[in-house]
Design an enzyme around this catalytic site. Sequence first.
Site, PDB file in Angstrom:
ATOM      1  N   ARG A 108     101.545  37.274  21.417  1.00  0.00           N
ATOM      2  CA  ARG A 108     102.536  36.246  22.349  1.00  0.00           C
ATOM      3  C   ARG A 108     102.851  34.897  21.503  1.00  0.00           C
ATOM      4  O   ARG A 108     102.888  34.076  22.000  1.00  0.00           O
ATOM      5  CB  ARG A 108     102.460  36.227  23.813  1.00  0.00           C
ATOM      6  CG  ARG A 108     102.310  37.384  24.670  1.00  0.00           C
ATOM      7  CD  ARG A 108     103.652  38.118  24.479  1.00  0.00           C
ATOM      8  NE  ARG A 108     103.661  39.409  25.327  1.00  0.00           N
ATOM      9  CZ  ARG A 108     103.252  40.657  24.649  1.00  0.00           C
ATOM     10  NH1 ARG A 108     103.335  40.569  23.386  1.00  0.00           N
ATOM     11  NH2 ARG A 108     103.149  41.731  25.131  1.00  0.00           N
ATOM     12  N   SER A 139     105.852  38.882  33.013  1.00  0.00           N
ATOM     13  CA  SER A 139     104.232  38.641  33.081  1.00  0.00           C
ATOM     14  C   SER A 139     103.971  37.334  33.210  1.00  0.00           C
ATOM     15  O   SER A 139     104.230  36.325  32.292  1.00  0.00           O
ATOM     16  CB  SER A 139     103.320  39.257  32.236  1.00  0.00           C
ATOM     17  OG  SER A 139     103.627  40.480  32.033  1.00  0.00           O
ATOM     18  N   GLU A 199     101.782  32.509  30.719  1.00  0.00           N
ATOM     19  CA  GLU A 199     102.736  33.015  29.498  1.00  0.00           C
ATOM     20  C   GLU A 199     103.866  32.159  29.749  1.00  0.00           C
ATOM     21  O   GLU A 199     104.585  31.860  28.726  1.00  0.00           O
ATOM     22  CB  GLU A 199     102.830  34.448  29.691  1.00  0.00           C
ATOM     23  CG  GLU A 199     103.434  34.995  28.522  1.00  0.00           C
ATOM     24  CD  GLU A 199     103.631  36.612  28.416  1.00  0.00           C
ATOM     25  OE1 GLU A 199     102.605  37.249  28.526  1.00  0.00           O
ATOM     26  OE2 GLU A 199     104.853  37.167  28.387  1.00  0.00           O
TER      27      GLU A 199
HETATM   28  C1  LIG Z   1     111.653  41.440  34.218  1.00  0.00           C
HETATM   29  C2  LIG Z   1     111.165  40.904  32.961  1.00  0.00           C
HETATM   30  C3  LIG Z   1     110.343  41.529  32.312  1.00  0.00           C
HETATM   31  C4  LIG Z   1     109.491  40.953  31.102  1.00  0.00           C
HETATM   32  N1  LIG Z   1     108.809  42.045  30.353  1.00  0.00           N
HETATM   33  C5  LIG Z   1     108.610  41.563  28.882  1.00  0.00           C
HETATM   34  C6  LIG Z   1     107.832  42.451  28.304  1.00  0.00           C
HETATM   35  O1  LIG Z   1     107.599  43.884  28.443  1.00  0.00           O
HETATM   36  N2  LIG Z   1     107.120  42.063  27.167  1.00  0.00           N
HETATM   37  C7  LIG Z   1     107.251  40.629  26.727  1.00  0.00           C
HETATM   38  O2  LIG Z   1     106.691  40.215  25.870  1.00  0.00           O
HETATM   39  N3  LIG Z   1     107.778  39.715  27.349  1.00  0.00           N
HETATM   40  C8  LIG Z   1     108.476  40.236  28.810  1.00  0.00           C
HETATM   41  N4  LIG Z   1     109.209  39.513  29.534  1.00  0.00           N
HETATM   42  C9  LIG Z   1     109.319  37.598  29.129  1.00  0.00           C
HETATM   43  C10 LIG Z   1     110.564  37.486  28.304  1.00  0.00           C
HETATM   44  O3  LIG Z   1     111.726  38.495  28.352  1.00  0.00           O
HETATM   45  C11 LIG Z   1     110.251  37.504  26.599  1.00  0.00           C
HETATM   46  O4  LIG Z   1     109.047  36.479  26.430  1.00  0.00           O
HETATM   47  C12 LIG Z   1     111.291  37.293  25.937  1.00  0.00           C
HETATM   48  O5  LIG Z   1     110.985  37.474  24.545  1.00  0.00           O
HETATM   49  C13 LIG Z   1     111.727  35.940  26.055  1.00  0.00           C
HETATM   50  O6  LIG Z   1     113.092  35.647  25.555  1.00  0.00           O
HETATM   51  P1  LIG Z   1     114.293  34.657  25.877  1.00  0.00           P
HETATM   52  O7  LIG Z   1     115.420  34.666  24.948  1.00  0.00           O
HETATM   53  O8  LIG Z   1     114.355  34.690  27.361  1.00  0.00           O
HETATM   54  O9  LIG Z   1     113.445  33.226  25.790  1.00  0.00           O
HETATM   55  P2  LIG Z   1     113.346  31.773  26.437  1.00  0.00           P
HETATM   56  O10 LIG Z   1     112.634  32.149  27.531  1.00  0.00           O
HETATM   57  O11 LIG Z   1     114.718  31.186  26.558  1.00  0.00           O
HETATM   58  O12 LIG Z   1     112.477  30.762  25.624  1.00  0.00           O
HETATM   59  C14 LIG Z   1     111.139  31.316  25.345  1.00  0.00           C
HETATM   60  C15 LIG Z   1     110.707  30.367  24.311  1.00  0.00           C
HETATM   61  O13 LIG Z   1     111.337  30.588  23.126  1.00  0.00           O
HETATM   62  C16 LIG Z   1     112.115  29.358  22.346  1.00  0.00           C
HETATM   63  N5  LIG Z   1     113.324  29.936  21.808  1.00  0.00           N
HETATM   64  C17 LIG Z   1     114.122  30.821  22.389  1.00  0.00           C
HETATM   65  N6  LIG Z   1     115.265  31.022  21.197  1.00  0.00           N
HETATM   66  C18 LIG Z   1     114.617  30.151  19.998  1.00  0.00           C
HETATM   67  C19 LIG Z   1     115.391  30.097  19.078  1.00  0.00           C
HETATM   68  N7  LIG Z   1     116.660  30.670  18.464  1.00  0.00           N
HETATM   69  N8  LIG Z   1     114.807  29.326  18.006  1.00  0.00           N
HETATM   70  C20 LIG Z   1     113.637  28.696  18.333  1.00  0.00           C
HETATM   71  N9  LIG Z   1     112.945  28.894  19.716  1.00  0.00           N
HETATM   72  C21 LIG Z   1     113.462  29.666  20.481  1.00  0.00           C
HETATM   73  C22 LIG Z   1     112.193  28.560  23.539  1.00  0.00           C
HETATM   74  O14 LIG Z   1     112.317  27.204  23.290  1.00  0.00           O
HETATM   75  C23 LIG Z   1     110.913  28.984  24.357  1.00  0.00           C
HETATM   76  O15 LIG Z   1     109.987  28.094  24.002  1.00  0.00           O
HETATM   77  C24 LIG Z   1     109.777  39.863  30.607  1.00  0.00           C
HETATM   78  C25 LIG Z   1     110.565  38.983  31.495  1.00  0.00           C
HETATM   79  C26 LIG Z   1     111.291  39.408  32.665  1.00  0.00           C
HETATM   80  C27 LIG Z   1     111.917  38.442  33.434  1.00  0.00           C
END
Ligand SMILES: Cc1cc2nc3c(=O)[nH]c(=O)nc-3n(C[C@H](O)[C@H](O)[C@H](O)COP(=O)(O)OP(=O)(O)OC[C@H]3O[C@@H](n4cnc5c(N)ncnc54)[C@H](O)[C@@H]3O)c2cc1C
Length: 303
Positions: free
Chosen positions: A176, A226, A296
Amino acid sequence: MEKGEIKKNLIAIVGNDGLLTDTLMRDHTSFRVGGAADFLVLPETPEQLTAVLAFCRKSGEPFYLMGNGSNLLVRDGGYRGIMIKTRAMDAISVKGTQLSIEAGAMLRKAAAVALDHHLSGMAFASGIPGSVGGAVVMNAGAYGGEMQDIVESIEVVTERGEYKKIPGNACHFGYRKSIIQENPWTILRINLGLSPGDYNTIKSEMDDFNRRRREKQPLDMPSAGSTFRRPEGFFAGKLVQDAGFKGYRVGGAQVSEKHSGFVVNAGGATAEDILTLIKTIQDGVKKQFGVELKTEVIVIGEV
Ligand SMILES: Cc1cc2nc3c(=O)[nH]c(=O)nc-3n(C[C@H](O)[C@H](O)[C@H](O)COP(=O)(O)OP(=O)(O)OC[C@H]3O[C@@H](n4cnc5c(N)ncnc54)[C@H](O)[C@@H]3O)c2cc1C
């Protein structure tokens, strides 16, 4: 800078439709909590995003960049400054076995494009509700796969506005984590290297992962996935359950009955409810098992 002046500058880059003011972050995050951001900007292209970042840096206004908000908890006081959301920047192109993806495209969409082109390697990611950019930052993973397995290179803009292309093996991927967490850089585009595969095999793998996800995870309730990182040698969900917190509630926040690794918004939760619940769990698990649970989920914004 005065608010009216900020608004004028941002509209000059993204147009009227690309800017929201005083908008509730609960409408932009999967936890469905969080107060208002002064500005929420929705760039549609990497060029617009680069220009928005240049404006933020030049003006000195605080800013935060988010993908789909599926790993974010925004506090109840909202965000003072400019929130940039990449979701509208979502073009995907395919060349042979390579996918070139703008950072805001959803993993789900990228996985569907890969499937359409009979390319394998993305099944693990098809049910993760994040953008591809956010997934690279977090090195998101599931069912034995992680973003690091498929990232060929990323294209970023640095804090000085310089463009950089970084090969996947120089992205410092770990559990992560990635190089983006070590540097104030923004991902514009991601190039994934996939392999030729069989449509039906890839499709049944995706269906299987998604069925397992629906069976095990509380997908019908808002959450950020998570809540805790996996502590070495343990499973966070099991520790939370063994410490007696399954179903435990603080206000509208609850430890899921279905999966103790998920704190969910069971209805009307505030960010404070969620943070109080997280702290209670951390203290309880530490006291009973001597293990420190780290979140996380990323917490931002004003109390
Ligand atoms: C129901 C559910 C299930 C999930 N299952 C999983 C799973 O199986 N495995 C897993 O790893 N995660 C899981 N997640 C967590 C989440 O979906 C992941 O961490 C996902 O990759 C986050 O992406 P996001 O675009 O929503 O990022 P955000 O939550 O919007 O941002 C996360 C971080 O990334 C940064 N960021 C985003 N885009 C950029 C960019 N273009 N450049 C620089 N920084 C950036 C943000 O500043 C922040 O620090 C789950 C979440 C939910 C709600």
